[in-house]
Design a protein around this motif. Structure first.
Motif, PDB file in Angstrom:
ATOM      1  N   UNK A 181      28.203  70.297  62.591  1.00 49.56           N
ATOM      2  CA  UNK A 181      28.441  70.124  64.032  1.00 49.56           C
ATOM      3  C   UNK A 181      27.154  70.345  64.821  1.00 49.56           C
ATOM      4  N   UNK A 182      26.337  71.304  64.380  1.00 52.71           N
ATOM      5  CA  UNK A 182      25.083  71.599  65.074  1.00 52.71           C
ATOM      6  C   UNK A 182      23.935  70.680  64.635  1.00 52.71           C
ATOM      7  N   UNK A 183      24.208  69.788  63.693  1.00 55.82           N
ATOM      8  CA  UNK A 183      23.181  68.887  63.150  1.00 55.82           C
ATOM      9  C   UNK A 183      21.947  69.667  62.687  1.00 55.82           C
ATOM     10  N   UNK A 184      22.164  70.695  61.865  1.00 53.51           N
ATOM     11  CA  UNK A 184      21.078  71.563  61.386  1.00 53.51           C
ATOM     12  C   UNK A 184      20.728  71.311  59.925  1.00 53.51           C
ATOM     13  N   UNK A 185      20.963  70.098  59.424  1.00 55.45           N
ATOM     14  CA  UNK A 185      20.694  69.809  58.020  1.00 55.45           C
ATOM     15  C   UNK A 185      19.224  69.979  57.671  1.00 55.45           C
ATOM     16  N   UNK A 186      18.331  69.696  58.613  1.00 56.51           N
ATOM     17  CA  UNK A 186      16.898  69.851  58.330  1.00 56.51           C
ATOM     18  C   UNK A 186      16.567  71.322  58.074  1.00 56.51           C
ATOM     19  N   UNK A 187      17.250  72.237  58.759  1.00 55.19           N
ATOM     20  CA  UNK A 187      17.029  73.675  58.531  1.00 55.19           C
ATOM     21  C   UNK A 187      17.469  74.072  57.126  1.00 55.19           C
ATOM     22  N   UNK A 188      18.547  73.456  56.637  1.00 59.47           N
ATOM     23  CA  UNK A 188      19.015  73.725  55.272  1.00 59.47           C
ATOM     24  C   UNK A 188      17.955  73.267  54.273  1.00 59.47           C
TER      25      UNK A 188
ATOM     26  N   UNK B  19      19.476  84.008  48.288  1.00 61.50           N
ATOM     27  CA  UNK B  19      20.389  83.986  47.134  1.00 61.50           C
ATOM     28  C   UNK B  19      20.774  85.405  46.730  1.00 61.50           C
ATOM     29  N   UNK B  20      19.788  86.299  46.700  1.00 58.89           N
ATOM     30  CA  UNK B  20      20.097  87.700  46.370  1.00 58.89           C
ATOM     31  C   UNK B  20      21.008  88.321  47.421  1.00 58.89           C
ATOM     32  N   UNK B  21      20.780  87.994  48.676  1.00 57.57           N
ATOM     33  CA  UNK B  21      21.641  88.473  49.750  1.00 57.57           C
ATOM     34  C   UNK B  21      23.063  87.939  49.576  1.00 57.57           C
ATOM     35  N   UNK B  22      23.179  86.674  49.175  1.00 61.95           N
ATOM     36  CA  UNK B  22      24.495  86.088  48.918  1.00 61.95           C
ATOM     37  C   UNK B  22      25.209  86.771  47.773  1.00 61.95           C
ATOM     38  N   UNK B  23      24.465  87.096  46.710  1.00 60.72           N
ATOM     39  CA  UNK B  23      25.067  87.809  45.572  1.00 60.72           C
ATOM     40  C   UNK B  23      25.517  89.201  45.991  1.00 60.72           C
ATOM     41  N   UNK B  24      24.685  89.884  46.790  1.00 67.90           N
ATOM     42  CA  UNK B  24      25.070  91.210  47.284  1.00 67.90           C
ATOM     43  C   UNK B  24      26.296  91.108  48.180  1.00 67.90           C
TER      44      UNK B  24
ATOM     45  N   UNK C 288      13.337  74.453  50.355  1.00 68.63           N
ATOM     46  CA  UNK C 288      11.963  74.213  49.913  1.00 68.63           C
ATOM     47  C   UNK C 288      11.073  75.458  49.978  1.00 68.63           C
ATOM     48  N   UNK C 289      11.609  76.562  50.419  1.00 64.99           N
ATOM     49  CA  UNK C 289      10.831  77.802  50.494  1.00 64.99           C
ATOM     50  C   UNK C 289      11.339  78.755  49.413  1.00 64.99           C
ATOM     51  N   UNK C 290      10.636  78.793  48.301  1.00 68.72           N
ATOM     52  CA  UNK C 290      11.087  79.539  47.121  1.00 68.72           C
ATOM     53  C   UNK C 290      11.372  81.013  47.430  1.00 68.72           C
ATOM     54  N   UNK C 291      10.443  81.688  48.113  1.00 67.15           N
ATOM     55  CA  UNK C 291      10.616  83.118  48.401  1.00 67.15           C
ATOM     56  C   UNK C 291      11.842  83.355  49.285  1.00 67.15           C
ATOM     57  N   UNK C 292      11.945  82.587  50.360  1.00 66.30           N
ATOM     58  CA  UNK C 292      13.086  82.729  51.267  1.00 66.30           C
ATOM     59  C   UNK C 292      14.392  82.437  50.540  1.00 66.30           C
TER      60      UNK C 292
END
Length: 142
Positions: free
Chosen positions: A52-59, A73-78, A64-68
């Motif tokens: 809805x916010x048309x934020x696909x470019x942010x995804x 991903x670790x935050x999602x697992x936690x 593309x940012x390995x560290x982020x």
């Protein structure tokens, strides 16, 4: 009122609804299966928000940012582990006991932010965190 405060307050209110609605929904059900269904619903909802916010470019920027991406991903697992333990606790305990103990996450977050992120904690902040810890324990006692 600061925007961060409004968002934080809305977070607290909706988190309270997670406890109440989750407890009602868990009657005679497996907590882990219920958590998985909840996660799928959340994912669909959040993908809808991005659409809805048309934020696909942010995804794609994040992907593309390995560290982020690693830390997200670790935050999602936690977060997933937190939900699993939260629903398991709700399954066998009362909301009035589980929810306050869950709020000890505030105490843990401030302590970890101090040690891992170097965030400053004043004596006033420390006193507040201590009161949160004491309050959570006192509210959870039966």
């Amino acid at each position: 009122m600061a925007l961060w405060f409004l968002y934080a307050l809305l977070s607290a209110v909706t988190a309270a609804l997670v406890a109440i609605l989750g407890k009602i929904g868990l009657e005679e059900l497996d907590a882990n299966a219920a958590t998985a269904i909840r996660a799928v619903i959340m994912a669909v909802f959040l993908v809808g928000v991005v659409a809805v916010q048309s934020k696909w470019s942010a995804v794609f920027d994040i992907l593309h940012q390995r560290r982020a991406l690693t830390f997200i991903a670790l935050s999602g697992a936690a977060g997933a582990a937190s939900w699993l333990f939260y629903f398991l606790a709700l399954k066998v305990g009362s909301v009035s006991q589980v929810a306050p103990i869950d709020k000890l996450s505030v105490v843990f977050a401030v302590v970890l932010a101090f040690f891992l992120l170097g965030e400053r904690v004043t004596w006033l902040n420390g006193a507040g965190v201590g009161l949160i810890a004491i309050g959570a324990i006192l509210v959870a006692l039966k």
